[in-house]
Motif scaffolding. Structure first.
Motif, mmCIF file in Angstrom:
data_model
loop_
_atom_site.group_PDB
_atom_site.id
_atom_site.type_symbol
_atom_site.label_atom_id
_atom_site.label_comp_id
_atom_site.label_asym_id
_atom_site.label_seq_id
_atom_site.Cartn_x
_atom_site.Cartn_y
_atom_site.Cartn_z
ATOM 1 N N VAL A 40 0.458 30.605 31.698
ATOM 2 C CA VAL A 40 1.400 29.954 30.789
ATOM 3 C C VAL A 40 2.724 29.765 31.516
ATOM 4 C CG1 VAL A 40 2.666 30.126 28.627
ATOM 5 C CG2 VAL A 40 0.305 30.942 28.751
ATOM 6 N N ALA A 41 3.255 28.546 31.493
ATOM 7 C CA ALA A 41 4.515 28.240 32.168
ATOM 8 C C ALA A 41 5.501 27.658 31.162
ATOM 9 C CB ALA A 41 4.288 27.254 33.312
ATOM 10 N N ASN A 42 6.745 28.049 31.288
ATOM 11 C CA ASN A 42 7.818 27.488 30.459
ATOM 12 C C ASN A 42 8.302 26.202 31.108
ATOM 13 O OD1 ASN A 42 10.224 26.904 29.057
ATOM 14 N ND2 ASN A 42 10.571 29.056 28.605
ATOM 15 N N VAL A 43 8.180 25.089 30.397
ATOM 16 C CA VAL A 43 8.554 23.788 30.955
ATOM 17 C C VAL A 43 9.719 23.169 30.193
ATOM 18 C CG1 VAL A 43 6.281 23.298 31.906
ATOM 19 C CG2 VAL A 43 6.779 22.669 29.539
ATOM 20 N N GLY A 44 10.456 23.992 29.467
ATOM 21 C CA GLY A 44 11.547 23.469 28.660
ATOM 22 C C GLY A 44 12.929 23.772 29.193
ATOM 23 N N GLN A 45 13.005 24.131 30.479
ATOM 24 C CA GLN A 45 14.305 24.524 31.029
ATOM 25 C C GLN A 45 15.337 23.410 30.971
ATOM 26 O OE1 GLN A 45 11.364 24.901 32.442
ATOM 27 N NE2 GLN A 45 11.133 26.861 33.500
ATOM 28 N N TYR A 46 14.876 22.167 31.051
ATOM 29 C CA TYR A 46 15.813 21.055 31.118
ATOM 30 C C TYR A 46 15.905 20.287 29.797
ATOM 31 C CZ TYR A 46 15.310 22.100 36.052
ATOM 32 O OH TYR A 46 15.262 22.757 37.267
ATOM 33 N N LYS A 47 15.319 20.836 28.734
ATOM 34 C CA LYS A 47 15.422 20.209 27.422
ATOM 35 C C LYS A 47 16.796 20.484 26.829
ATOM 36 C CE LYS A 47 11.117 18.736 27.216
ATOM 37 N NZ LYS A 47 10.752 17.305 27.075
ATOM 38 N N THR A 48 17.277 19.530 26.049
ATOM 39 C CA THR A 48 18.605 19.679 25.456
ATOM 40 C C THR A 48 18.566 20.339 24.082
ATOM 41 O OG1 THR A 48 18.462 17.433 24.541
ATOM 42 C CG2 THR A 48 19.496 17.677 26.709
ATOM 43 N N ASP A 49 17.370 20.490 23.496
ATOM 44 C CA ASP A 49 17.272 21.126 22.186
ATOM 45 C C ASP A 49 16.967 22.618 22.366
ATOM 46 O OD1 ASP A 49 14.448 21.392 22.591
ATOM 47 O OD2 ASP A 49 14.186 19.345 21.895
ATOM 48 N N ASP A 50 16.801 23.311 21.253
ATOM 49 C CA ASP A 50 16.541 24.751 21.276
ATOM 50 C C ASP A 50 15.093 25.076 20.930
ATOM 51 O OD1 ASP A 50 19.173 25.489 21.934
ATOM 52 O OD2 ASP A 50 19.800 25.308 19.839
ATOM 53 N N ASP A 51 14.186 24.100 21.114
ATOM 54 C CA ASP A 51 12.770 24.333 20.856
ATOM 55 C C ASP A 51 12.114 24.972 22.076
ATOM 56 O OD1 ASP A 51 13.225 23.096 18.422
ATOM 57 O OD2 ASP A 51 12.606 21.133 19.169
ATOM 58 N N LEU A 52 10.897 25.450 21.893
ATOM 59 C CA LEU A 52 10.150 26.097 22.967
ATOM 60 C C LEU A 52 9.084 25.134 23.486
ATOM 61 C CD1 LEU A 52 9.492 28.659 24.650
ATOM 62 C CD2 LEU A 52 7.976 29.362 22.760
ATOM 63 N N TYR A 53 9.029 24.948 24.810
ATOM 64 C CA TYR A 53 8.068 24.057 25.439
ATOM 65 C C TYR A 53 7.263 24.862 26.460
ATOM 66 C CZ TYR A 53 10.971 20.346 23.467
ATOM 67 O OH TYR A 53 11.671 19.533 22.605
ATOM 68 N N LEU A 54 5.964 24.968 26.250
ATOM 69 C CA LEU A 54 5.094 25.730 27.133
ATOM 70 C C LEU A 54 3.952 24.855 27.631
ATOM 71 C CD1 LEU A 54 4.744 29.073 25.114
ATOM 72 C CD2 LEU A 54 6.318 28.597 26.999
ATOM 73 N N MET A 55 3.486 25.153 28.838
ATOM 74 C CA MET A 55 2.326 24.467 29.402
ATOM 75 C C MET A 55 1.226 25.490 29.674
ATOM 76 S SD MET A 55 1.885 22.163 32.881
ATOM 77 C CE MET A 55 2.772 20.758 32.179
ATOM 78 N N VAL A 56 0.035 25.179 29.191
ATOM 79 C CA VAL A 56 -1.135 26.005 29.481
ATOM 80 C C VAL A 56 -1.748 25.498 30.778
ATOM 81 C CG1 VAL A 56 -3.408 26.742 28.710
ATOM 82 C CG2 VAL A 56 -1.552 26.491 27.055
#
Length: 291
Positions: A40-56
């Motif tokens: 599982v990798a976190n791919v939301g580091q560059y998102k401007t919102d406060d949601d969670l983005y993960l990649m399986v």
């Protein structure tokens, strides 16, 4: 990893468990547990919102014979999670088959969105999937699936043995939506009436909202997005509860995937709302467009 016995056949279980939380107006990863081949990798580091983005992610080239995937996803109250896949999911040549069970649980006020890459069933592959989703008040769910005919450029169009994926959605422990996709090309040719009728790819996207936002305001905009695609045939229908189901037939997995991503992006950012509200009397009918 552990082994279980199903129908006297040994299956190797690969497990994935994700728990997302919400604190101080921000979604975050509470816990992640996985066995090979998952990551599982976190791919939301560059998102401007406060949601969670993960990649399986997976170290395996695809599902092999006797594989069994057990996936569990839980969103605590208020959490918003967008899950992504790494690449196309390949189903390799099998004798016994492969199994995937996914369980998704959303507590009140959650939003979960998952638009995975297409599935490519190779010759003689057998797959059985079951996805069970539990919703509470104020939840949003967007889930899609794209099935290809196989490796058509290698002469393997519709040479898989069987593919089945059952999706069941419950709201407050009551079944509100059930979708069962069963493909057996050797028994029911996909080119016949009522099947794929000459198309090689099928996509299904489900959106459900147990909050106060009526989905009627989304239907026209979603239709516009899909109608812009060339060479597809689609149906868009309102569900019995507050939601809709979009089904597309086409000739390219990448085209359907990109189309679903555009629908997902618009809904996730909440920019599908029209300038004027839809009249209360206009309950969306079945909309079909061929281009």
């Amino acid at each position: 990893m552990q082994k279980i016995v199903l129908n006297t056949t040994y299956y190797m279980i690969s497990q994935l468990s994700i728990v997302a939380g919400f604190r101080e107006k921000k979604s975050y990863l509470v816990d992640a547990f996985f066995t090979r081949p998952f990551r599982v990798a976190n791919v939301g580091q560059y998102k401007t919102d406060d949601d969670l983005y993960l990649m399986v992610m997976s170290s395996s080239p695809g599902l092999l014979d006797n594989d069994q995937y057990a996936i569990s996803i839980k969103l605590e109250a208020g959490a918003r999670l967008q899950l992504q896949s790494q690449a196309y999911q390949r189903l390799y040549r099998m004798q016994t088959g492969a199994i995937q069970n996914m369980k998704i649980m959303l507590e009140p006020g959650c939003a979960f969105s998952y638009v995975p890459h297409p599935v490519v069933p190779h010759q003689n592959s057998k797959f059985e999937g079951h996805t069970t989703i539990y919703l509470q008040e104020g939840c949003e769910l967007l889930l899609s699936e794209i099935i290809t005919c196989g490796r058509k450029h290698s002469g393997e169009a519709f040479l898989f043995t069987s593919f089945q994926n059952l999706t069941e959605v419950y709201y407050k422990q009551k079944l509100i939506l059930k979708d069962n996709v069963l493909l057996q090309p050797r028994q029911v040719p996909p080119g016949t009436i009522g099947q794929w009728e000459g198309y090689t790819h099928q996509g299904t996207l489900v959106y459900l909202n147990t909050g106060e936002q009526p989905v009627q305001v989304y239907l026209e905009k979603v239709q516009q997005i899909v109608a812009a695609e060339k060479g597809v045939f689609f149906g868009l229908s309102q569900a019995a509860i507050n939601g809709f189901v979009l089904r597309i037939l086409g000739h390219g997995g990448e085209q359907l995937f990109n189309c679903f991503k555009r629908v997902q992006g618009a809904i996730w950012q909440n920019n599908l709302l029209p300038e004027a509200p839809v009249p209360a009397k206009s309950k969306a009918p079945l909309l079909v467009q061929q281009v």
